[in-house]
Design an enzyme around this catalytic site. Structure first.
Site, PDB file in Angstrom:
ATOM      1  N   GLU A 135      64.426 -65.995 -18.078  1.00  0.00           N
ATOM      2  CA  GLU A 135      65.579 -66.338 -18.884  1.00  0.00           C
ATOM      3  C   GLU A 135      65.501 -65.412 -20.212  1.00  0.00           C
ATOM      4  OE1 GLU A 135      67.814 -66.928 -21.887  1.00  0.00           O
ATOM      5  OE2 GLU A 135      66.330 -68.559 -22.274  1.00  0.00           O
ATOM      6  N   CYS A 187      68.803 -67.897 -27.649  1.00  0.00           N
ATOM      7  CA  CYS A 187      69.124 -66.839 -26.850  1.00  0.00           C
ATOM      8  C   CYS A 187      70.579 -66.883 -26.650  1.00  0.00           C
ATOM      9  CB  CYS A 187      68.445 -67.116 -25.312  1.00  0.00           C
ATOM     10  SG  CYS A 187      68.623 -68.826 -24.812  1.00  0.00           S
TER      11      CYS A 187
END
Length: 473
Positions: free
Chosen positions: A232, A266
């Site tokens: 990720e 993120c």
């Protein structure tokens, strides 16, 4: 002669004071310990593993104030936000139990004289979890709990910037009855992380962090397809504004998307794309609202909207990035300011990069928002997709038909409408495409990479005939 192991030290971003220090661990010893612990843990009934994880949630609940304060100190995020992270840690257990049952449940299909066809799932073995600093408890916990429920053992190396939170998280597991060999706390920096990734005794790597580090992991393991890897890696996320009468609400969603957690998410919005007809009104409201945000230390009163970024190096890089955009065609809407060069407090920066011919496609991990004016919705979609990343995207305004069109054409793993880019549910998959991930989404879908499916055909007694191709006696 004993070898003196080097130490790792973490500091409070808001004060610069030392918070924690510990000896760097030995990679081979940690992996050997995990491999020896795995058979017994994997052999435990699923109900036992689930019960131990639920006890862990109770231990976190008992230590919730301590954990929230430690998260706030070590990351610099406001205490209110740290408390919400602790809540997410506790909630992850029940979510993971449901996900394991739904995503990796057992199936049996009777097939008459052919016996029974069955599908079950097995754990991989020793899983290394490499955690980030922005959510030092919640994000690694989102890998650790599904991995343990599935029957894996875990070596958890937190970010070298937030080891204290990682240690407390593992202490809660050990108090719950999950042994320190099954859920290991590992102290180390980038070199130890690389060694864990490459170790032949490790069966899987679960990573959350930068694209640069994720690509390096992927490259290192490219010749080893047997090792499961879940990456990720963040994004250069767009938030698109088209026609809407709710200008103030639009600005609020933009602020939440770009500047929550000091932009260190993120899923944070990095690029604000606005159609011409809405540009002036939205930018003016955004500029005014951003100027009212309180930037302060985690425990300040009144409570701040955001704290500092993680360290001085990150603050330096963000200021340099703002100046680079400014000197290459960008126009400042709100200057990024740094009141104290010795501490990583920076104010949100907003810059109009419409006139730039070559906007850098990178993840600027902090409170820095680029604004781009486009002619219409078609141009907005094209601009939004002008990235190698593909984690999150949001549309503000429009009607259901506009959103359907946006959803169908945007390349991202999380697509929202009239919600922030960082509004993701733990009951849904979390991941992206391109440089944002490798098609192994986390959150509810973490169960998928924590166990592998095994197909079986079974009969209680051997029974077989060969009907064709045999000589007659």
């Amino acid at each position: 002669m004993s070898v003196v192991r080097p130490e790792l030290i973490s500091f409070e971003p808001a004060t610069g004071e030392e918070l924690w220090r510990g000896k760097i661990d030995d990679v081979d010893a940690a992996v050997d310990r995990a491999r020896r612990a795995w058979p017994e843990w994997a052999a435990k009934p699923l109900a036992t593993r689930i019960e131990l994880c639920r006890r862990f949630a109770n231990e976190v609940r008992s230590a919730s104030d301590k954990m929230a304060e430690l998260i706030a100190k070590e990351t610099g995020k406001p205490l209110w936000e740290a408390r919400s992270e602790v809540e997410a840690v506790m909630n992850k257990v029940d979510i993971s139990v449901t996900a394991f049952a739904e995503r990796t449940g057992q199936k049996k299909l009777n097939s008459g004289i052919q016996g029974t066809a069955a599908v079950r799932h097995k754990p991989h073995g020793v899983m290394v979890v490499l955690g980030p600093y922005n959510f030092p408890a919640h994000l690694p916990n989102g890998h650790i709990i599904p991995a343990l429920i599935a029957g894996n053992v875990v070596i958890f190396k937190p970010s070298e910037k937030t080891p204290a939170v990682g240690q407390l998280l593992m202490e809660c597991m050990h108090k719950a009855g999950i042994s320190a060999a099954v859920a290991q706390f590992f102290v180390g920096g980038p070199e130890e992380g690389k060694a864990l990734v490459a170790h032949r005794g490790v069966d899987g790597v679960l990573f959350t962090g930068s694209a640069q580090a994720g690509i390096a992991i992927n490259k290192k393991l490219s010749t080893n397809p047997g090792k499961i890897v879940a990456l990720e890696m963040g994004g250069n996320n767009p938030i698109v504004v088209i026609e809407t009468p709710k200008v103030s609400d639009a600005a609020t969603l933009i602020v939440q998307s770009a500047f929550t957690s000091a932009g260190q998410r993120c899923t944070a919005a990095r690029r604000l794309i606005i159609i011409e007809s809405m540009f002036d009104a939205v930018v003016e409201e955004l500029k005014t609202m951003t100027g009212k945000l309180i930037v302060d230390e985690p425990f300040a009163d009144p409570a701040p909207f955001m704290g500092p970024v993680i360290d001085n190096a990150s603050a330096d890089q963000l200021v340099e990035s703002f100046l680079y955009l400014l000197s290459n065609g960008g126009k400042a809407i709100r200057h990024m300011q740094r009141p104290n060069d010795d501490l990583p407090f920076i104010s949100p920066g907003i810059i109009d990069t419409t006139a730039m011919t070559d906007r850098p496609d990178v993840e600027l991990f902090g409170p820095l928002l680029q604004v781009i004016k486009v002619k219409n919705f078609d141009a907005a979609i094209i601009e939004a997709n002008r990235t190698r990343f593909g984690l999150s995207a949001s549309l503000i305004g429009g009607n259901p038909q506009d959103y359907n069109r946006f959803w169908a054409n945007i390349r991202a793993g999380i697509i929202n409408w009239n919600r922030p880019t960082n509004g993701a549910s733990s009951n849904a998959p979390f991941g992206g495409i391109g440089l944002s991930g490798n098609h192994r989404p986390a959150a509810f879908y973490a169960a998928d990479y924590c166990a592998y499916p095994v197909a079986s055909t079974e009969m209680d007694q051997p029974r077989a005939t060969i009907g064709v191709g045999m000589k007659q006696t």
